[in-house]
Design an enzyme around this catalytic site. Structure first.
Site, PDB file in Angstrom:
ATOM      1  N   MET A  10      -8.876   4.840  -4.653  1.00 28.30           N
ATOM      2  CA  MET A  10      -7.701   3.995  -4.506  1.00 28.30           C
ATOM      3  C   MET A  10      -7.638   2.900  -5.570  1.00 28.30           C
ATOM      4  O   MET A  10      -8.592   2.678  -6.309  1.00 28.30           O
ATOM      5  CB  MET A  10      -7.694   3.356  -3.117  1.00 28.30           C
ATOM      6  CG  MET A  10      -7.596   4.354  -1.979  1.00 28.30           C
ATOM      7  SD  MET A  10      -7.619   3.566  -0.360  1.00 28.30           S
ATOM      8  CE  MET A  10      -6.072   2.668  -0.367  1.00 28.30           C
ATOM      9  N   HIS A  11      -6.496   2.238  -5.637  1.00 27.69           N
ATOM     10  CA  HIS A  11      -6.282   0.982  -6.352  1.00 27.69           C
ATOM     11  C   HIS A  11      -6.193   1.092  -7.869  1.00 27.69           C
ATOM     12  O   HIS A  11      -5.819   0.120  -8.532  1.00 27.69           O
ATOM     13  CB  HIS A  11      -7.370  -0.048  -6.014  1.00 27.69           C
ATOM     14  CG  HIS A  11      -7.689  -0.183  -4.575  1.00 27.69           C
ATOM     15  ND1 HIS A  11      -6.727  -0.460  -3.622  1.00 27.69           N
ATOM     16  CD2 HIS A  11      -8.874  -0.079  -3.900  1.00 27.69           C
ATOM     17  CE1 HIS A  11      -7.309  -0.527  -2.438  1.00 27.69           C
ATOM     18  NE2 HIS A  11      -8.598  -0.291  -2.576  1.00 27.69           N
TER      19      HIS A  11
ATOM     20  N   ASP B 183      -8.701   8.000  -0.568  1.00 27.84           N
ATOM     21  CA  ASP B 183      -9.937   8.712  -0.245  1.00 27.84           C
ATOM     22  C   ASP B 183     -10.406   8.464   1.191  1.00 27.84           C
ATOM     23  O   ASP B 183     -10.805   9.407   1.888  1.00 27.84           O
ATOM     24  CB  ASP B 183     -11.036   8.376  -1.244  1.00 27.84           C
ATOM     25  CG  ASP B 183     -11.224   6.878  -1.471  1.00 27.84           C
ATOM     26  OD1 ASP B 183     -10.552   6.081  -0.810  1.00 27.84           O
ATOM     27  OD2 ASP B 183     -12.051   6.524  -2.336  1.00 27.84           O
TER      28      ASP B 183
END
Length: 479
Positions: free
Chosen positions: A77-78, A233
């Protein structure tokens, strides 16, 4: 049949499941992380495409893919993947564990709209402060940004030609109204961006596009393969292990550590540093505590002493009360509950009696204490955990799992051998998108055994955790 692709930090994994959700084939391809400066963490998105191609070719070599109906995506992520008008990558992707944007994160977090709308602190690892950092330090790049994509959604763009994100991953950007499940124009404007630079949003169990014909031909797939929204995830892993209802949770001991609890209501508590995100399923949310270095801390230590991590944990024997030596696993800062990008790891209370075994135990105990921090933070928000499953490479250590069970005072369930993580969850989401199947297919995997807490050692772990918290406070006072 259905395929799940999980774009991790250290590698990309693919699994092929049949209509009964049995894994028919799996493949992996490694990825490398670049750390050009302290606190920086980057990857070249071109490596993700090459890894995907390698994994798909390996799956094709292992099984006939002619009956595949859907592909699901899971991913780290991110990450900030920045594209120009021609969808060309402008710079390496700034990853989830990159903390360079701590000043920008603090500035955004000082704007009360961010916590009120997103339900979360603006952490340095989130996407919005990364864009603010690029705006401040690489203005020539920022001026060319036409599209911002999360890592797995860059894969989707290549697979389908569609710029699409889904709710669980988008919730980690600091631009999503997590309750309404939509981009917030005011938060985007605060980083000098607009909705036109964001991908379209879908739910994780919905179709986001169709696989491009040329890729289908290369990999031996039909031309009408649906690509599902998928999930970040952790949300995808939750679908993989059946953590989709309130009271269900998992602890993940991967590169990072996560304590993830599903929720059927939106109940944020940003001040606790607990993450409150959308789940990968409609009308469902989740809360989680995040530890930036879990198995990563063990692997770092193993490299230093020149031994395999599995050998180090395998020589520990039965669980013992924590020793005097403490390890603080803050190798790249920490999220829950501290939101501290500057803190770094430490060994404390070393003496002549400290040997390699004592240090190994201290590393496992340090991450265990960090999991307990997240557990306490989640409990403080009113989140209940009635069932806990352990996943990730670290869960193969009996010592580590029993330490966590003892520290939390909860039995920890271990699934039977097999991959029930992000790739498997993504394949389940592909099945939902392609067939219209509902959440009932996201059942818990068969449980091989249950690791019970050692009640006799619980007071010793509680005392060690209190010392650990005091050590952090002292360390924070010095940086």
């Amino acid at each position: 049949m259905f395929i799940g692709l999980d774009l991790g930090t250290s590698g990309l994994k693919g699994v092929l499941i049949d209509d009964a959700q049995a894994i028919r084939a799996e493949a992996t391809a490694p990825l490398e992380v670049s750390r050009p400066q302290d606190g920086w963490s980057e990857q070249d998105p071109a490596a993700w495409l090459a890894a995907t191609d390698a994994v798909m070719r390996e799956l094709r070599a292992a099984a006939d893919l002619g009956a595949v109906r859907g592909i699901g995506l899971s991913g780290q992520m991110h990450g900030a993947t920045l594209l120009d008008e021609g969808h060309r990558v402008l710079r390496p992707c700034i990853l989830w564990n990159d903390t360079r944007s701590h000043a920008e994160a603090a500035a955004l977090d000082a704007d009360p709209r961010f916590r009120a709308v997103t339900g979360n602190i603006v952490f340095p690892g989130f996407t919005a402060p990364k864009l603010a950092w690029v705006r401040n330090h690489e203005p020539e790049v920022f001026g060319k940004v036409a599209l911002v994509l999360l890592p797995k959604d860059y894969l989707r763009l290549w697979l389908t030609g569609e710029a699409v994100a889904e709710m669980s991953d988008a919730a980690g950007t600091s631009w999503l109204d997590t309750g309404k499940r939509d981009w917030d124009d005011g938060l985007l404007a605060a980083t000098d961006l607009g909705r036109g630079q964001m991908p379209r949003l879908v739910e994780g169990s919905e179709a986001s596009g169709v696989l491009r014909a040329e890729l289908a031909a290369q990999w031996g797939l039909p031309e009408d393969v649906v690509v599902a929204g998928g999930g970040g995830d952790n949300a995808a892993s939750a679908v993989g292990v059946g953590v989709v209802k309130a009271g269900e949770a998992f602890v993940s001991l991967g590169t990072s550590g996560v304590l993830f609890a599903a929720s059927d209501a939106y109940q944020p508590d940003a001040a606790s540093a607990v993450h409150t995100f959308c789940h990968a399923l409609p009308a469902t949310w989740h809360q989680m505590g995040v530890i930036l270095a879990a198995a990563d801390a063990l692997n770092w230590y193993a490299k230093i002493v020149g031994r395999k991590a599995s050998d180090l944990t395998g020589e520990l024997g039965e669980l013992r009360a924590p020793g005097r030596t403490l390890f603080l696993p803050y190798l790249g800062g920490e999220r829950t509950p501290h939101n501290d990008a500057a803190v770094r790891g430490s060994f404390l209370h070393l003496d002549h009696a400290t040997d390699r075994t004592a240090l190994t135990r201290a590393v496992l105990e340090g991450v265990t204490h960090a999991v307990r921090d997240s557990f306490d933070a989640l409990s403080g928000t009113g989140t209940r955990i009635e069932r806990l499953i352990a996943v990730g490479g670290g869960s193969r250590s009996e010592y580590w799992v029993r330490a966590i069970a003892t520290s939390l005072g909860l039995p920890v369930e271990l699934p039977v051998a097999g991959d029930f993580g992000g790739a498997f969850g993504a394949a389940r989401l592909a099945m939902m998108a392609a067939t219209g199947a509902g959440v009932e297919i996201a059942t818990a995997p068969p449980i091989a055994r249950v690791v019970e807490p050692d009640r006799a050692l619980a007071p010793a772990f509680a005392e060690a955790h209190a010392r650990y918290r005091d050590a952090y406070k002292a360390l924070k006072g010095r940086h």
